[in-house]
Design an enzyme around this catalytic site. Structure first.
Site, PDB file in Angstrom:
ATOM      1  CE1 TYR A 204     -46.960  -5.162 -14.698  1.00  0.00           C
ATOM      2  CE2 TYR A 204     -46.138  -6.700 -13.041  1.00  0.00           C
ATOM      3  CZ  TYR A 204     -46.865  -6.448 -14.193  1.00  0.00           C
ATOM      4  OH  TYR A 204     -47.508  -7.479 -14.853  1.00  0.00           O
ATOM      5  CG  ASP A 244     -47.607  -2.325 -17.417  1.00  0.00           C
ATOM      6  OD1 ASP A 244     -48.687  -1.712 -17.588  1.00  0.00           O
ATOM      7  OD2 ASP A 244     -47.487  -3.547 -17.598  1.00  0.00           O
TER       8      ASP A 244
END
Length: 353
Positions: A204, A244
């Site tokens: 992330y 992400d």
């Protein structure tokens, strides 16, 4: 009656002798018939026994083949994007924007698992605290999966990653938390799964934030150190990097490229510093663009406000990035638009084992 003996001497045979001889011949004929019948019966018995033995041999083979076929069928997993676990890896990635929240939403998370049956599911922005009790963790358990969490310790209920791994699947050699640098690892942004033949790195990546207040940290520290980490892994075996990544690479990866030039995730600095671009010898492969080169309006993030999803006002900032040597093993890379519950949608990768 006159006959010749073996030496061609004439022999005179009386009627009595002739009758006796006839009886002897008849007896011999009967004896021969009995022997013949006995031999035929013996042969039939042998054939029957042999056939039985053959059937007994064939039946286990058939049973074994049926078992193998059944096992092959059992290893064909998923209702959508079906794959054979003996031949392929299927990996999903999803920024859930709060795992506790999405677990509660109409079985969305459960439906994703049941429909796709991934070997590995990587999650980002789980927002779980490190001091969760065992009883709290139980609600995050998924049948037939082991789960591993990496929590943020620098800020409660912030960031965080998780990995679900199918039980009795391919061999998992090691789970590693973080990239080995404390200033990054305190936010729980990375989990690495080592398999026999590849590393799967779930990240992330930090957002540069409002007014780009973290852009220097993002581009000059995180991106630099993450690239070093990925290249270090790649010296041992190929890398599958997912998550992400908080950057849209090209103009077709964002709905309004001109209006977003100074927005976090699409600045020139971020697009140039990301390891996706920075690594060039050999380069990484953006697997979605490998299969969907010029397709537009293919987004993974929309935000919650203004019905952006329905209006196709999105960004593609979630990726599967792989080492160049994995090019020939790529089977499919896709976006799962049908799943709601987060401001992101899941993505999938299928790769030959």
């Amino acid at each position: 009656m006159i006959e010749l003996d073996e030496e061609n001497t004439v022999c005179i045979i009386s009627d009595d002798d002739n009758n006796n001889k006839k009886r002897n011949l008849q007896n011999n004929e009967n004896t021969l018939q009995k022997k013949k019948k006995k031999k035929i019966q013996s042969t039939l018995n042998f054939i029957t026994k042999k056939s039985t033995n053959t059937l007994q041999t064939i039946n286990p083979i058939n049973n074994s083949l049926n078992s193998i076929n059944k096992n092959i069928e059992l290893n064909k997993l998923g209702n959508k994007h079906v794959y054979n676990l003996n031949e392929n890896y299927k990996i999903l990635s999803w920024n859930v924007n709060g795992l506790s929240s999405i677990i509660k939403k109409e079985n969305i998370f459960k439906n994703l698992i049941e429909n796709e049956k991934p070997f590995i599911l990587c999650l980002q922005e789980t927002k779980l605290s490190e001091n969760l009790r065992i009883v709290d963790l139980e609600k995050f358990q998924i049948k037939n999966y082991n789960v591993y969490f990496n929590h943020s310790i620098s800020k409660k209920g912030y960031s965080g990653t998780a990995v679900y791994i199918l039980k009795n699947g391919p061999n998992v050699k090691k789970i590693t938390y973080g990239i080995g640098i404390e200033k990054h690892d305190s936010e729980g942004r990375c989990i690495t799964v080592e398999l026999d033949d590849v590393f799967i790195v779930n990240t992330y990546c930090p957002n540069s934030g409002q007014n780009l207040k973290r852009i220097n940290y993002r581009t000059k520290e995180w991106d630099v150190d993450l690239l070093n980490y990925l290249e270090k892994l790649e010296k041992k075996k190929p890398v599958i990097w997912t998550g992400d990544l908080n950057v849209a690479l090209t103009e077709i990866d964002v709905y309004d490229p001109v209006g977003r030039e100074n927005s976090a995730g699409f600045t020139k600095e971020e697009r140039e510093s990301t390891p996706i671009v920075k690594k060039s010898n050999p380069p990484f492969i953006d697997t979605f663009r490998y299969f969907h080169k010029d397709e537009k309006s293919k987004f993974t993030y929309y935000g919650y406000k203004g019905n952006k999803r329905e209006k196709k006002m999105g960004w593609r900032i979630d990726y599967f990035i792989v080492s160049e040597v994995l090019r020939e093993r790529l089977v499919d890379s896709y976006i799962l638009d049908e799943y709601y519950g987060s401001d992101h949608v899941p993505i999938g990768l299928i790769l030959k084992r």
